[in-house]
Design a protein around this motif. Sequence first.
Motif, mmCIF file in Angstrom:
data_model
loop_
_atom_site.group_PDB
_atom_site.id
_atom_site.type_symbol
_atom_site.label_atom_id
_atom_site.label_comp_id
_atom_site.label_asym_id
_atom_site.label_seq_id
_atom_site.Cartn_x
_atom_site.Cartn_y
_atom_site.Cartn_z
ATOM 1 N N THR A 148 -35.224 -2.122 23.826
ATOM 2 C CA THR A 148 -34.015 -2.191 24.636
ATOM 3 C C THR A 148 -32.901 -1.406 23.950
ATOM 4 O O THR A 148 -32.735 -1.489 22.733
ATOM 5 C CB THR A 148 -33.583 -3.656 24.815
ATOM 6 O OG1 THR A 148 -34.686 -4.408 25.315
ATOM 7 C CG2 THR A 148 -32.402 -3.769 25.768
ATOM 8 N N ARG A 150 -29.425 -0.078 22.388
ATOM 9 C CA ARG A 150 -28.391 -0.769 21.616
ATOM 10 C C ARG A 150 -27.260 -1.219 22.541
ATOM 11 O O ARG A 150 -26.837 -0.503 23.440
ATOM 12 C CB ARG A 150 -27.842 0.170 20.549
ATOM 13 C CG ARG A 150 -26.832 -0.473 19.608
ATOM 14 C CD ARG A 150 -26.398 0.528 18.553
ATOM 15 N NE ARG A 150 -27.542 1.032 17.793
ATOM 16 C CZ ARG A 150 -27.440 1.978 16.855
ATOM 17 N NH1 ARG A 150 -26.253 2.540 16.600
ATOM 18 N NH2 ARG A 150 -28.522 2.371 16.213
ATOM 19 N N PHE A 152 -27.475 -3.930 24.471
ATOM 20 C CA PHE A 152 -28.008 -4.761 25.553
ATOM 21 C C PHE A 152 -29.038 -5.725 24.986
ATOM 22 O O PHE A 152 -29.827 -5.367 24.106
ATOM 23 C CB PHE A 152 -28.649 -3.903 26.638
ATOM 24 C CG PHE A 152 -27.693 -2.967 27.320
ATOM 25 C CD1 PHE A 152 -26.952 -3.398 28.413
ATOM 26 C CD2 PHE A 152 -27.532 -1.669 26.865
ATOM 27 C CE1 PHE A 152 -26.066 -2.532 29.038
ATOM 28 C CE2 PHE A 152 -26.650 -0.802 27.486
ATOM 29 C CZ PHE A 152 -25.910 -1.233 28.576
ATOM 30 N N SER A 153 -29.043 -6.938 25.499
ATOM 31 C CA SER A 153 -29.959 -7.959 25.005
ATOM 32 C C SER A 153 -31.387 -7.670 25.442
ATOM 33 O O SER A 153 -31.641 -7.268 26.587
ATOM 34 C CB SER A 153 -29.531 -9.331 25.524
ATOM 35 O OG SER A 153 -30.530 -10.299 25.241
ATOM 36 N N HIS A 155 -33.345 -9.836 26.062
ATOM 37 C CA HIS A 155 -33.662 -10.907 27.006
ATOM 38 C C HIS A 155 -32.932 -10.733 28.334
ATOM 39 O O HIS A 155 -32.956 -11.650 29.170
ATOM 40 C CB HIS A 155 -33.305 -12.266 26.395
ATOM 41 C CG HIS A 155 -33.986 -12.530 25.083
ATOM 42 N ND1 HIS A 155 -35.349 -12.748 24.987
ATOM 43 C CD2 HIS A 155 -33.497 -12.576 23.813
ATOM 44 C CE1 HIS A 155 -35.673 -12.935 23.709
ATOM 45 N NE2 HIS A 155 -34.577 -12.833 22.979
ATOM 46 N N HIS A 156 -32.300 -9.587 28.520
ATOM 47 C CA HIS A 156 -31.609 -9.323 29.773
ATOM 48 C C HIS A 156 -32.609 -9.406 30.931
ATOM 49 O O HIS A 156 -33.786 -9.046 30.781
ATOM 50 C CB HIS A 156 -30.962 -7.936 29.735
ATOM 51 C CG HIS A 156 -30.012 -7.682 30.862
ATOM 52 N ND1 HIS A 156 -30.423 -7.385 32.138
ATOM 53 C CD2 HIS A 156 -28.652 -7.670 30.892
ATOM 54 C CE1 HIS A 156 -29.368 -7.207 32.914
ATOM 55 N NE2 HIS A 156 -28.278 -7.365 32.187
ATOM 56 N N ALA A 159 -34.225 -6.085 31.385
ATOM 57 C CA ALA A 159 -34.417 -5.384 30.112
ATOM 58 C C ALA A 159 -35.398 -4.225 30.251
ATOM 59 O O ALA A 159 -35.223 -3.166 29.635
ATOM 60 C CB ALA A 159 -34.895 -6.371 29.042
#
Length: 222
Positions: A148, A150, A152-153, A155-156, A159
């Motif tokens: 993913t 940088r 951004f999670s 776990h989005h 994702a």
Amino acid sequence: MTRQFTGWPDQALEVLLGLDGEPSNATREGCRKDRERLVRRPMIALLNDVADANPRYDDYSVWSYAKHTWMWQHQTATIRLARKVEIALRFDLDGLHVKGAWHYPDPGQVDRYRIAVADSTTGPELDRAIESLRHQGYEISGDVMKVTPRGFSAHHARAELLRYRSVIAGRTLDRDDWLRTEKALNWVLDTAAALDPMVSWFARHVTVPQQPPRARSTITTT
């Protein structure tokens, strides 16, 4: 309005079969006129009919062969919808392939893409569009990061989409009986309609406003 496209004749595939492998310059030049008449001209007629059916598809190019063997073996065309957003067509011995794509992004486009994907309103729109295409049998591909990006999670909810730096959705019409008739045109129009939610999303959220479409272009070399 009378349609121009009536299909690719059997002789078109015979011309392409003669160009298979590593054809000599003499072989290529010997079939130039037949290739233009039987392979390229039907693609021009097809794109004219597509543009007549939907003016949004009026900005297109049907590519010529130049010096590259691959270009002789595959008749390609591009419908430009926005900057780096297009519907591309390719006719060859494997059939007629159509894809909707956002690719080769300009600087800043990937950042705009990620912001729109992460957004709780615009992101699900693209997710639904791509999932719909996948369920219809389209092949989804593109330039995908291993992790993913940088900021951004991992776990989005989207994702996986955040990892893309280009997105392509395509399918192939491999029915020779359809290629010989205007059924191929109907198939292209249906395919463009199916691709529209995805490519329109890219045109709205990833690209910047463009100049009005130019006149139809049918002679393009590389």
